[in-house]
Design a protein around this motif. Structure first.
Motif, short mmCIF file in Angstrom:
data_model
loop_
_atom_site.label_atom_id
_atom_site.label_comp_id
_atom_site.label_asym_id
_atom_site.label_seq_id
_atom_site.Cartn_x
_atom_site.Cartn_y
_atom_site.Cartn_z
N VAL A 143 -23.70 -25.89 -1.81
CA VAL A 143 -22.50 -24.60 -0.85
C VAL A 143 -20.95 -24.44 -1.11
O VAL A 143 -20.24 -25.36 -1.04
CB VAL A 143 -23.37 -24.66 -0.19
N GLY A 144 -20.37 -23.42 -1.30
CA GLY A 144 -19.23 -23.54 -1.21
C GLY A 144 -18.49 -23.30 -0.38
O GLY A 144 -18.92 -23.03 0.64
N TYR A 145 -16.63 -23.22 -0.49
CA TYR A 145 -15.89 -23.04 1.16
C TYR A 145 -15.60 -21.11 0.71
O TYR A 145 -16.34 -20.69 -0.62
CB TYR A 145 -14.41 -23.05 1.08
N GLY A 146 -14.99 -20.91 2.05
CA GLY A 146 -14.80 -19.50 1.78
C GLY A 146 -15.72 -18.74 1.37
O GLY A 146 -16.89 -18.24 2.22
N PHE A 147 -15.69 -17.91 0.86
CA PHE A 147 -16.83 -16.34 0.49
C PHE A 147 -17.69 -16.83 -0.42
O PHE A 147 -17.27 -16.78 -1.72
CB PHE A 147 -15.86 -14.98 0.34
N LEU A 148 -19.37 -16.42 -0.51
CA LEU A 148 -20.35 -17.35 -1.01
C LEU A 148 -20.89 -15.04 -1.40
O LEU A 148 -20.95 -14.40 -1.32
CB LEU A 148 -21.31 -18.09 -0.54
#
Length: 536
Positions: A359-364
């Motif tokens: 799962v990324g940081y910021g905007f997915l």
């Protein structure tokens, strides 16, 4: 109303009947006739409990957070099949169709006024508060009263020296500001001087936190008075931020690292508040196994996402977590594979990968991936691709009947940091103080371009600004402070809370009545000094 009156009448008649038949003796402790509050036996415990209450209020994705974020262009929660319908509880916040019966509005009014009353009890001389108690309680009372002023425009205040049955007075405008600012000055005088990077000491009031709060109140003062910003107030905002800077607070590299429990030079005040709700509230059910999966709710508007540098259609990271779509650091990105586990702080091992690191940081946005790089699917077996648009099953733009994948998602407190990092939520941050100073310079005729570019440089943006407009300052605040519960306040101060955005109700567009929420009906009945806000 008729039923309430009937119950009240019967209750009074019952009391009259009892008094006519017996020699009724009422204990002196009866709340109806007592002299009121008599002091706290342990004010330090009350202060500790107050911080715990505020932490719980911040941890919640509803109530305070929802009123500050979901009412703005930054967050919305579409109804996906039967999920997140809740009788329109979430939708009406984004469309500005709320009323005085809305549960979150009622809860915020009660919770933050409750904080204020407990803080007043600590400050009562009969509680024998210590200097530390006074610093904490005056800070908490000022902050809680400001939250009520900012959200409702009027602040009920109960004097603890009056009987408990007395009706609280209501402070508005200058009177409310004078009370709040006096409390802040008391906090500055009594709270400890906590230097930057001191870690857990930031969990309590400090002189820096109180100065930050005073700067925030003064920056917004003209909104509560209906006047233009005063040059003297803007000069004091600049001076207050300079005093915070003198204590060692400063901008720090590594944007998403700021939201870990580690000490840093940007955190002015943080709470031991559970952040897990902020992690899972937007993730899909299949995004991660942490906490049993996401809730698949909160999303952002494409127009807010487009404030950031980078390809508007893609936001990907490579295997080393480096951006590949020209995006700035604050926009984060989507990793195509998880990170190998090597004993990283706050991380846990999941079959050789850092759990949640897919799962990324910021905007997915677009395709999401499992830890081993396998493309994830939604519950129907379709590719798990978060989309810019909100459409129903017929392909029409719609707030309801969305599928599981509509909406770009936000991750500021990241899944990869797992369970160990959920007790640290930032409330006041130096980057905000830095931007407040820049705004105060602008509003008093100065040029804050260098200050804005200083922040943009440390956040690794690719372009610096040649000049700075009012819109540039608002946009920079959006990029820096998203999901930190400031968006509603910022939009109001910049005159944009009423502007049109996707799904905004037509009758609320450019209507300043919605800059404050309605006073809950039960509170109007309980306190005749309260007056319903215009438009409700």
């Amino acid at each position: 109303m008729k039923n309430n009156f009937k119950i009240l009448t019967l209750s009074i008649l019952s009391l009259v009947g009892v008094s006519s038949c017996t020699d009724l003796e009422i204990e002196e402790t009866d709340s109806i006739i007592s002299d009121g509050f008599q002091g706290l036996a342990d004010p330090s415990s009350t202060v500790t409990n107050l911080y715990g209450s505020i932490a719980g209020q911040y941890a919640d994705q509803g109530n305070f957070f929802a009123l500050q974020e979901v009412t703005s262009d930054e967050h919305l929660i579409p109804t996906r099949g039967g999920d997140w319908g809740d009788n329109g509880l979430w939708r009406v916040l984004h469309t500005h169709d709320w009323d005085g019966q809305h549960a979150f509005i009622t809860n915020v009014f009660q919770q933050w006024n409750g904080n204020q009353l407990q803080a007043s009890q600590v400050l009562d001389s009969r509680s024998n508060p210590s200097t530390t108690n006074i610093g904490d309680a005056s800070f908490i009372r000022a902050y809680s009263m400001w939250v009520i002023l900012d959200n409702f425009g009027q602040v009920p205040y109960r004097d603890t020296e009056l009987p408990s049955s007395s009706v609280p007075e209501v402070l508005t405008g200058q009177a409310a500001l004078d009370f709040i600012l006096a409390d802040i000055d008391m906090a500055i005088a009594n709270a400890p001087a906590t230097s930057a990077g001191s870690g857990e000491a930031n969990l309590r009031a400090s002189k820096a936190a109180a100065r930050y709060l005073k700067a925030k109140v003064l920056l917004n003062k003209h909104i509560y008075l209906g006047t233009a910003p005063e040059a003297s107030d803007m000069a004091e905002v600049i001076s207050l931020v300079d005093e915070i800077t003198a204590e060692g607070y400063a901008l720090q590299e590594g944007y998403f690292d700021l939201f870990l429990p580690d000490a840093d030079t940007e955190t002015i005040w943080a709470l031991e508040a559970n952040t897990i709700n902020k992690i899972v509230m937007g993730l899909h059910y299949n995004s991660t196994s942490i906490q049993g999966g996401g809730w698949n709710g909160f999303s952002t508007l494409a127009e807010f996402y487009d404030l950031f540098e980078g390809d508007s259609e893609s936001n990907e990271l490579d295997a080393d977590q480096n951006p590949v779509d020209g995006q700035e650091e604050r926009r984060g990105g989507v990793p195509t594979i998880g990170t190998a586990f090597a004993g990283q702080p706050y991380a846990s091992d999941n079959n050789g990968f850092v759990d949640g690191s897919n799962v990324g940081y910021g905007f997915l946005i677009n395709q999401q991936y499992d830890l081993d790089g396998t493309p994830l699917q939604d519950r129907q077996g379709a590719p798990l691709t978060f989309k810019r648009d909100f459409k129903d099953g017929a392909g029409n733009v719609n707030f309801i009947n969305n599928d599981e994948t509509t909406g770009i998602r936000i991750q500021k407190y990241a899944a990869r940091n797992g369970e160990a990092s959920i007790s640290h939520q930032i409330v006041f941050r130096y980057a905000d103080a830095h931007l407040m100073k820049a705004e105060a310079m602008f509003r008093s005729g100065g040029d804050p371009t260098a200050m804005i570019n200083e922040l943009r440089t440390i956040r690794n943006t690719q372009e610096l600004l040649g000049t700075v407009s009012e819109q540039d300052i608002l946009d920079e605040r959006g990029r820096e402070l998203y999901q930190e519960a400031w968006r509603r306040n910022d939009l109001i101060r910049f005159g944009q809370f009423g502007r049109d955005w996707l799904f905004k109700a037509e009758g609320t567009i450019n209507n300043d009545d919605y800059n404050v929420f309605p006073i809950p009906q039960a509170q109007l009945l309980a306190n005749p000094n309260l007056v319903q806000n215009p438009g409700y």
